[in-house]
Design a protein around this motif. Structure first.
Motif, PDB file in Angstrom:
ATOM      1  N   VAL A 190      52.153   3.812  -4.146  1.00 19.29           N
ATOM      2  CA  VAL A 190      50.935   2.857  -4.515  1.00 19.29           C
ATOM      3  C   VAL A 190      51.464   1.772  -4.996  1.00 19.29           C
ATOM      4  CG1 VAL A 190      48.853   3.014  -6.012  1.00 19.29           C
ATOM      5  CG2 VAL A 190      49.767   5.092  -5.388  1.00 19.29           C
ATOM      6  N   TYR A 191      51.108   0.700  -4.393  1.00 22.20           N
ATOM      7  CA  TYR A 191      51.375  -0.735  -4.721  1.00 22.20           C
ATOM      8  C   TYR A 191      50.408  -1.802  -5.032  1.00 22.20           C
ATOM      9  CZ  TYR A 191      55.878   1.198  -2.692  1.00 22.20           C
ATOM     10  OH  TYR A 191      56.880   1.855  -2.352  1.00 22.20           O
ATOM     11  N   ASP A 192      50.811  -2.759  -5.793  1.00 21.71           N
ATOM     12  CA  ASP A 192      50.137  -3.833  -6.319  1.00 21.71           C
ATOM     13  C   ASP A 192      50.421  -5.447  -5.295  1.00 21.71           C
ATOM     14  OD1 ASP A 192      48.903  -2.031  -8.101  1.00 21.71           O
ATOM     15  OD2 ASP A 192      50.091  -2.563  -9.728  1.00 21.71           O
ATOM     16  N   TYR A 193      49.431  -6.025  -5.456  1.00 13.95           N
ATOM     17  CA  TYR A 193      49.859  -7.353  -4.641  1.00 13.95           C
ATOM     18  C   TYR A 193      49.762  -8.309  -5.807  1.00 13.95           C
ATOM     19  CZ  TYR A 193      49.742  -5.130   0.052  1.00 13.95           C
ATOM     20  OH  TYR A 193      50.128  -4.485   1.052  1.00 13.95           O
ATOM     21  N   GLY A 194      50.875  -9.017  -5.704  1.00 14.56           N
ATOM     22  CA  GLY A 194      51.150 -10.399  -6.898  1.00 14.56           C
ATOM     23  C   GLY A 194      50.436 -11.426  -6.336  1.00 14.56           C
ATOM     24  N   PRO A 195      50.493 -12.654  -7.054  1.00 18.66           N
ATOM     25  CA  PRO A 195      49.921 -13.868  -6.429  1.00 18.66           C
ATOM     26  C   PRO A 195      50.244 -14.409  -5.019  1.00 18.66           C
ATOM     27  CG  PRO A 195      50.996 -14.112  -8.785  1.00 18.66           C
ATOM     28  CD  PRO A 195      51.557 -12.742  -8.235  1.00 18.66           C
ATOM     29  N   LEU A 196      51.523 -14.419  -4.633  1.00 17.17           N
ATOM     30  CA  LEU A 196      51.650 -14.629  -3.322  1.00 17.17           C
ATOM     31  C   LEU A 196      51.191 -13.674  -2.388  1.00 17.17           C
ATOM     32  CD1 LEU A 196      55.136 -16.549  -3.727  1.00 17.17           C
ATOM     33  CD2 LEU A 196      52.833 -17.576  -3.489  1.00 17.17           C
TER      34      LEU A 196
END
Ligand code: ATP
Length: 514
Positions: free
Chosen positions: A33-39
């Motif tokens: 499971v992953y989160d996406y950062g600003p870029l």
């Protein structure tokens, strides 16, 4: 560099620059499971826009929807997911690691394929210009043996999967001498089926809640809305319904970063056609989807079709577009001819007619469906895999650059005052103000200009605009190109024109129409 090292580089770059983070990292993370950062979110949104515009805006007969993740539990009975959405899993008794039996075998095949590749490279060196690859593949004894072996393994695997003969599947793993990549041992459990759907309860427990599922694909939200959409949009067959949304699968193998996630996003389109027309449209969408990928310019050799040897319960034809990731050629997108299976099933379980009256044929029928289904996260990984490069420069230094196609890049332009004084920051900010609603523009005044260029290279910004003292006098600035690293002095008007030409998505969409 080994495949795993290549992937590691991507993972650490993605983290360092704020593209992708492990979910719940402060609690040591949650597997797959992953989160996406600003870029990351900027790149992801740009990929979505490219897909949506190409599928919906470019096709008069394709429309969009956004359906719920939760659906009536009967949906998944009808679609076959309750009974058949499972993978054959096998555990290694020593490492306690769990694997998909078919993936272990496919990885074994990939190893044989790489042996063939090595033979080809060796022969290429030996024969030079006179080398005829096609002839070599057909006549070299060792290569022919390898290919024969691959065909045999594939056909036995297909037989086992179709017959659900898991004893023979385990036997195949043993006969091939496949060892656990972690423990190195061949001490395997039996192969078992494992359903991939997550379930939860809906409603308050006291008044009789019931089990529902997190959708494992977005497609079913489209099927159950087929008539709602057809009637409200007055579309005539053939027409398609497209959707981007989350899907959830309790994946067994979860070790490949965002390639295989337990929560991910899909971009799917179901194209409804008259029975008998499905193969024509299947070929059309295979061609169009491949064109969509190739237009990104990552190299034609990075893509190949892989026709399914084991068709899913709903399909009469299916092919994957495979992409050469850092971890080798893997499925990126599926194109499936799903027949009338889903609509017929929903018709039966819901008791509601899901038919279309065809004026031209003067009869009603349940339409056939051709589906295109791509994982957004996998597409994101494909972009990172191709874009991230380490280059040695002429002056002996090196740089890390992400050659993301300009229209997908998180920032299109970085505005950089040469120094942090003399009115240059103010000038730079006024330029940014003029451009920021048309383009994603980034402002940076920290560190030397060289370091700032490197930082923009590393996050894939296609253009940097440097504002110096001359800019104050004649409104010209230096535009630096990420890929060629050339610099040009241009007026602000010319810079606007250049941006319009180089970062606009419409150019690439027009290419797809040719
Ligand atoms: P695989 O064989 O790799 O498990 P699949 O054949 O089950 O994939 P489909 O059900 O055809 O995949 O799903 C369509 C697309 O959704 C895939 O081509 C892939 O890009 C994406 N996808 C499927 N499962 C995942 C996942 N666990 N994580 C990320 N993307 C996924």
């Amino acid at each position: 560099m080994s495949q795993q090292e290549g992937l590691k580089k991507i993972v650490s770059h993605a983290k360092e620059y704020g593209f992708v983070f492990q979910s719940s990292e402060i609690y040591d993370g949650l597997a797959a499971v992953y989160d996406y950062g600003p870029l990351g979110v900027a790149l992801k949104n740009n990929i979505k826009a490219y897909w949506y515009k190409a599928m919906v805006d470019a096709h008069e007969n394709v429309v969009g929807v956004d359906t719920a993740i939760f659906m009536h539990p009967k949906t998944w009975k009808a679609s076959g997911h309750v009974d058949a959405f499972s993978d054959p899993l096998i555990d290694n008794k020593d490492s306690k690691k769990r694997y998909r039996a078919d993936v272990l075998i496919e990885e074994h095949i990939a190893k044989i394929e790489s042996k063939i590749k090595k033979e080809v490279t060796k022969a290429q060196k030996r024969f030079g210009d006179a080398f005829d690859q096609a002839q070599f593949l057909q006549t070299n004894g060792r290569v022919v043996d390898y290919q024969k072996k691959i065909t045999e393994i594939n056909s036995e695997m297909k037989r086992c999967l179709e017959a659900e003969d898991f004893t023979a599947l385990k036997q195949l793993i043993e006969d091939l001498g496949i060892a656990c990549p972690v423990s190195g041992s061949k001490n395997w459990t039996d192969v078992r089926q494992f359903n991939l759907m997550f379930d939860t309860e809906i409603g308050a427990l006291a008044d009789g809640s019931s089990k529902i599922y997190l959708r494992p694909e977005t497609a079913q939200g489209i099927f159950v809305n087929f008539l709602n959409v057809q009637k409200t949009t007055r579309q005539k067959i053939p027409f398609g319904i497209a959707q981007i949304g989350k899907a959830f699968r309790n994946e067994i193998v979860a070790r490949q970063f965002i390639f295989r996630m337990r929560e991910f996003e899909q971009m799917e389109m179901q194209f409804f056609v008259a029975p008998g027309d499905e193969m024509k449209w299947y070929e059309y969408w295979k061609g169009y989807r491949l064109k969509w990928h190739k237009a990104l310019g990552f190299g034609e050799e990075k893509y190949r079709f892989h026709d399914h040897i084991k068709l899913a319960h709903y399909a009469n034809a299916a092919s994957d577009i495979e992409f050469e990731f850092a971890i080798g050629f893997k499925e990126l997108e599926g194109i499936h001819s799903r027949t009338d299976f889903d609509l017929t099933q929903h018709q039966e379980l819901s008791g509601k007619k899901l038919q279309y009256f065809d004026n031209q044929l003067n009869k009603s029928y349940v339409p056939y469906v051709v589906e295109t289904s791509i994982g957004l996260d996998r597409m994101f990984l494909a972009v990172l895999s191709s874009a991230l490069k380490e280059q040695s420069l002429e002056d002996g230094s090196s740089r890390v650059v992400m050659q993301i196609p300009a229209f997908l890049a998180p920032y299109k332009l970085a505005v950089l005052p040469l120094v942090k004084k003399d009115g240059l920051p103010e000038k730079a900010r006024s330029i940014l103000q003029d451009l920021k609603f048309d383009y994603a523009v980034h402002y940076d005044e920290k560190d030397s200009i060289g370091k700032r260029y490197r930082r923009q290279d590393a996050i894939g910004t296609p253009f940097c605009l440097t504002i110096d003292h001359q800019s104050l006098e004649d409104d010209t600035c230096t535009l630096r190109d990420r890929d060629s690293m050339t610099q040009e002095r241009l007026t602000l008007q010319d810079i606007q024109l250049r941006l319009q030409q180089k970062v606009s998505i419409s150019q690439i969409l027009k290419q797809l129409e040719k």
